[in-house]
Write a protein that holds these residues in place. Structure first.
Motif, mmCIF file in Angstrom:
data_model
loop_
_atom_site.group_PDB
_atom_site.id
_atom_site.type_symbol
_atom_site.label_atom_id
_atom_site.label_comp_id
_atom_site.label_asym_id
_atom_site.label_seq_id
_atom_site.Cartn_x
_atom_site.Cartn_y
_atom_site.Cartn_z
ATOM 1 N N MET A 1 0.825 -1.436 -0.028
ATOM 2 C CA MET A 1 -0.178 -0.207 0.192
ATOM 3 C C MET A 1 0.402 1.292 0.088
ATOM 4 O O MET A 1 2.338 1.215 0.714
ATOM 5 C CB MET A 1 -1.533 -0.270 1.410
ATOM 6 C CG MET A 1 -2.400 -1.251 1.259
ATOM 7 S SD MET A 1 -2.621 -0.959 2.323
ATOM 8 C CE MET A 1 -3.915 -0.515 1.317
ATOM 9 N N ILE A 2 0.853 2.492 -0.266
ATOM 10 C CA ILE A 2 0.885 3.758 -0.908
ATOM 11 C C ILE A 2 0.616 4.653 0.531
ATOM 12 O O ILE A 2 -0.956 5.400 0.737
ATOM 13 C CB ILE A 2 1.244 4.590 -1.804
ATOM 14 C CG1 ILE A 2 1.765 2.774 -2.689
ATOM 15 C CG2 ILE A 2 1.366 5.491 -2.141
ATOM 16 C CD1 ILE A 2 2.690 2.339 -3.133
ATOM 17 N N TYR A 3 1.086 4.871 1.156
ATOM 18 C CA TYR A 3 0.959 6.018 2.154
ATOM 19 C C TYR A 3 1.858 7.299 1.794
ATOM 20 O O TYR A 3 2.370 7.821 1.342
ATOM 21 C CB TYR A 3 1.402 5.532 3.978
ATOM 22 C CG TYR A 3 1.375 6.797 4.571
ATOM 23 C CD1 TYR A 3 0.299 7.652 5.087
ATOM 24 C CD2 TYR A 3 2.482 6.739 5.795
ATOM 25 C CE1 TYR A 3 0.069 8.307 6.517
ATOM 26 C CE2 TYR A 3 2.137 7.987 6.597
ATOM 27 C CZ TYR A 3 1.254 8.585 7.231
ATOM 28 O OH TYR A 3 0.991 9.084 7.874
ATOM 29 N N THR A 4 0.290 8.268 1.712
ATOM 30 C CA THR A 4 1.047 9.780 1.706
ATOM 31 C C THR A 4 0.661 10.342 2.625
ATOM 32 O O THR A 4 0.238 10.548 2.763
ATOM 33 C CB THR A 4 -0.249 9.933 0.321
ATOM 34 O OG1 THR A 4 -1.044 10.288 0.484
ATOM 35 C CG2 THR A 4 0.406 8.985 -0.829
ATOM 36 N N VAL A 5 1.708 11.415 2.684
ATOM 37 C CA VAL A 5 1.409 12.593 3.276
ATOM 38 C C VAL A 5 1.883 13.957 2.917
ATOM 39 O O VAL A 5 2.912 14.445 2.063
ATOM 40 C CB VAL A 5 2.527 12.983 4.460
ATOM 41 C CG1 VAL A 5 2.774 13.764 6.011
ATOM 42 C CG2 VAL A 5 2.594 11.546 5.904
ATOM 43 N N GLU A 6 1.231 14.641 2.381
ATOM 44 C CA GLU A 6 1.119 15.695 1.941
ATOM 45 C C GLU A 6 0.596 17.291 2.360
ATOM 46 O O GLU A 6 -0.473 17.334 3.894
ATOM 47 C CB GLU A 6 -0.350 16.017 0.805
ATOM 48 C CG GLU A 6 0.131 14.912 -0.435
ATOM 49 C CD GLU A 6 -0.670 14.745 -1.187
ATOM 50 O OE1 GLU A 6 -1.061 15.818 -1.790
ATOM 51 O OE2 GLU A 6 -1.861 14.134 -0.749
ATOM 52 N N ILE A 58 4.106 0.836 2.714
ATOM 53 C CA ILE A 58 3.591 -0.171 3.788
ATOM 54 C C ILE A 58 3.568 -1.593 3.884
ATOM 55 O O ILE A 58 2.106 -1.315 2.510
ATOM 56 C CB ILE A 58 3.316 1.170 5.303
ATOM 57 C CG1 ILE A 58 1.483 1.605 4.796
ATOM 58 C CG2 ILE A 58 4.007 2.425 5.247
ATOM 59 C CD1 ILE A 58 1.113 1.576 5.656
ATOM 60 N N ASP A 59 2.545 -1.712 5.004
ATOM 61 C CA ASP A 59 1.813 -3.541 4.698
ATOM 62 C C ASP A 59 0.629 -3.127 4.534
ATOM 63 O O ASP A 59 -0.700 -3.808 4.736
ATOM 64 C CB ASP A 59 2.354 -3.557 5.813
ATOM 65 C CG ASP A 59 3.727 -4.721 5.741
ATOM 66 O OD1 ASP A 59 4.246 -4.673 4.057
ATOM 67 O OD2 ASP A 59 4.569 -5.187 6.471
ATOM 68 N N ILE A 95 -1.167 -0.206 -5.723
ATOM 69 C CA ILE A 95 -0.035 -0.038 -6.210
ATOM 70 C C ILE A 95 0.621 -0.460 -4.481
ATOM 71 O O ILE A 95 0.608 -0.380 -3.915
ATOM 72 C CB ILE A 95 0.329 1.220 -6.168
ATOM 73 C CG1 ILE A 95 -0.316 1.400 -7.778
ATOM 74 C CG2 ILE A 95 2.301 0.466 -6.753
ATOM 75 C CD1 ILE A 95 0.528 3.007 -7.973
ATOM 76 N N GLU A 96 1.717 -1.754 -4.630
ATOM 77 C CA GLU A 96 2.378 -2.585 -3.478
ATOM 78 C C GLU A 96 3.604 -1.840 -3.346
ATOM 79 O O GLU A 96 3.822 -1.514 -1.966
ATOM 80 C CB GLU A 96 2.718 -4.028 -3.771
ATOM 81 C CG GLU A 96 3.486 -4.479 -2.496
ATOM 82 C CD GLU A 96 3.775 -6.087 -3.466
ATOM 83 O OE1 GLU A 96 4.809 -6.821 -2.521
ATOM 84 O OE2 GLU A 96 3.357 -6.334 -4.342
ATOM 85 N N ARG A 97 4.046 -1.760 -4.100
ATOM 86 C CA ARG A 97 5.578 -0.605 -3.651
ATOM 87 C C ARG A 97 5.174 1.010 -4.630
ATOM 88 O O ARG A 97 4.945 0.811 -5.919
ATOM 89 C CB ARG A 97 6.646 -0.744 -4.128
ATOM 90 C CG ARG A 97 6.859 -2.018 -3.449
ATOM 91 C CD ARG A 97 7.302 -2.338 -2.038
ATOM 92 N NE ARG A 97 7.621 -2.970 -0.934
ATOM 93 C CZ ARG A 97 7.060 -4.227 -0.336
ATOM 94 N NH1 ARG A 97 5.936 -3.384 -0.222
ATOM 95 N NH2 ARG A 97 7.440 -4.997 0.384
#
Length: 181
Positions: A1-6, A58-59, A95-97
């Motif tokens: 998974m994709i963790y986004t911080v903006e 992240i997982d 998207i995994e990575r």
């Protein structure tokens, strides 16, 4: 998974020091959290979006609720917290990575569909929001070679281009910080 911080940053006087803290201290601490696989920071080249973006592979959501994440600085920007504006966090599946964006590349993100990226000759990858703000609900990302001509000033609404601020860090035991040039 994709963790986004903006986010954006409202104090020009301490912004360089904050960027050093985030890139040199915070990212290496986060990438050392079990369940974090890659981390990279970006700065927007286009307007209409938060200035800074961090992409973490992240997982899953449970990693962000864990004690190790909190102990290593997750969600905490120390003395700079008061200057952080336009802060958004999302967790995306699909998207995994996150792709590593190198010195000769940009990252393009679209919240309006894959078509704007396809029209630019790019290969978009779809992401679906699964947790946190869940906005935008869907996003598409693509790598852009810097040599490719992009009319950044005339991109469709909801499409943004970012330059890497750091190399992509990977959780492999020996974490080394390398700044993008």
């Amino acid at each position: 998974m994709i963790y986004t911080v903006e986010c954006s940053f409202a104090d020009p006087g301490s912004e360089a020091e904050w960027n050093d803290f985030y890139s040199l201290d915070k990212l290496p601490a986060l990438i050392s959290v079990s369940g974090f696989h890659t981390s990279q920071r970006f700065k927007a080249l286009t307007r209409g979006c938060p200035v800074y973006l961090a992409l973490h592979s992240i997982d899953g959501l449970d990693i962000l609720a864990g004690e190790e994440y909190r102990q290593k600085g997750g969600g905490n920007f120390a003395r700079w917290q008061q200057h952080i504006t336009d802060w958004h966090r999302n967790l995306y599946g699909g998207i995994e990575r996150a792709p590593a964006i190198g010195e000769g590349e940009y990252l393009a993100l679209s919240a309006t569909g894959p078509e704007p990226l396809v029209r630019l000759g790019l290969t978009p990858y779809a992401m679906q929001a699964v947790a946190m703000e869940k906005f935008p609900e869907q996003r598409w990302l693509a790598k852009v070679e810097r040599g490719e001509v992009l009319d950044i000033k005339h991109l469709p609404d909801g499409t943004h281009v970012y330059a890497p601020m750091t190399a992509q860090l990977a959780n492999g035991g020996n974490v080394a910080v390398r700044k993008a040039r």
